[in-house]
Scaffold this motif. Structure first.
Motif, short mmCIF file in Angstrom:
data_model
loop_
_atom_site.label_atom_id
_atom_site.label_comp_id
_atom_site.label_asym_id
_atom_site.label_seq_id
_atom_site.Cartn_x
_atom_site.Cartn_y
_atom_site.Cartn_z
N TYR A 31 37.34 -22.44 11.17
CA TYR A 31 37.27 -21.53 10.03
C TYR A 31 35.82 -21.19 9.73
O TYR A 31 34.90 -21.95 10.04
CB TYR A 31 37.88 -22.18 8.78
N LEU A 38 40.28 -18.04 8.93
CA LEU A 38 40.57 -18.59 10.24
C LEU A 38 39.90 -17.74 11.31
O LEU A 38 40.05 -16.52 11.33
CB LEU A 38 42.07 -18.64 10.47
N THR A 75 42.36 -20.58 16.89
CA THR A 75 43.20 -21.77 17.06
C THR A 75 42.98 -22.29 18.46
O THR A 75 43.05 -21.53 19.44
CB THR A 75 44.69 -21.39 16.87
N GLU A 116 41.45 -14.87 16.13
CA GLU A 116 41.97 -13.94 15.13
C GLU A 116 41.34 -12.56 15.35
O GLU A 116 40.28 -12.43 15.95
CB GLU A 116 41.67 -14.45 13.73
#
Lengths: 112, 114
Positions: free
Chosen positions: B36, B46, B49, B59
């Motif tokens: 993050y 975010l 991942t 993202e």
């Protein structure tokens, strides 16, 4: 994308007062989490909620998972100066591996 | 409880250099780690991942060539900010996830690019 509306944005209260903050969403979440973040640190998990209607306490903190699964609230009773920080709600839609959606935070200031 | 260690906690460097941030899960194996970014007085955003042994999922709007993520083991993920510039200055936070448990966060890395 999903959004969480967290309110209030900030609170300035006297020591000993009770505090309530909440998060609402237009989407359904399967998990609600409440975190506290102090300056210069990462968020620390306070309470995790997994079932609609669930009411969970952690010391002076109580949080509930709304029946509609679109909201949650956090209450802090008898606040003390060390409660100062930013409180974030976070929702998770699906399984444990899915991402979290965060609220914008509630800044809490407590005067002695 | 679960502990996530992030290092360094604070770094200052010159524009154009690359900076590596480490995120370790100390007492559990993290199948998934998240990175993050947080600007002052704002919520966590975010960036990506990271799953062990596979490519990170970024993202929208996050440049994968700018923010390189490596998740080589179940206890370590790294974020490298390549050719950092002043606009990359921010607070970077990782979190780690095991099974169906809540995410636990590291203490963050404050990055300042001069």
């Amino acid at each position: 994308g999903q959004q969480l509306n967290q309110s209030p944005q900030s609170m300035f209260i006297q020591e000993g007062e009770d505090v309530s903050m909440n998060c609402t969403s237009s989407s359904i979440f399967n998990t609600w989490l409440w975190y506290k973040q102090e300056p210069g640190e990462g968020p620390v998990l306070l309470i995790a909620l997994y079932k609609a209607g669930e009411l969970t306490s952690n010391g002076r903190l109580t949080a509930q998972f709304g029946i509609t699964r679109k909201d949650s609230f956090l209450n802090i009773s008898a606040s003390i100066p060390s409660d100062v920080g930013i409180y974030f709600c976070a929702g998770r839609m699906n399984s444990g591996y899915s991402t979290l959606t965060f609220g914008k935070g509630t800044m809490l200031l407590v005067s002695p | 409880g679960a502990v996530v260690s992030q290092h360094p906690s604070w770094v200052i460097c010159k524009s154009g250099t690359s900076v590596k941030i480490e995120c370790r899960s100390l007492d559990f194996q993290a199948t998934t780690m998240f990175w993050y970014r947080q600007f002052p007085k704002q919520s966590l955003m975010l960036m990506a991942t990271s799953n062990e042994g596979s490519k990170a999922t970024y993202e929208q709007g996050v440049e994968k060539d700018k923010f390189l993520i490596n998740h080589a083991s179940l206890t370590l993920s790294t974020l490298t900010v390549t050719s950092a510039h002043p606009e990359d200055s921010s607070f970077y936070i990782c979190s780690a996830l095991h099974s169906n448990q809540p995410q636990h966060f590291g203490d963050g890395t404050r990055l300042s690019i001069l």
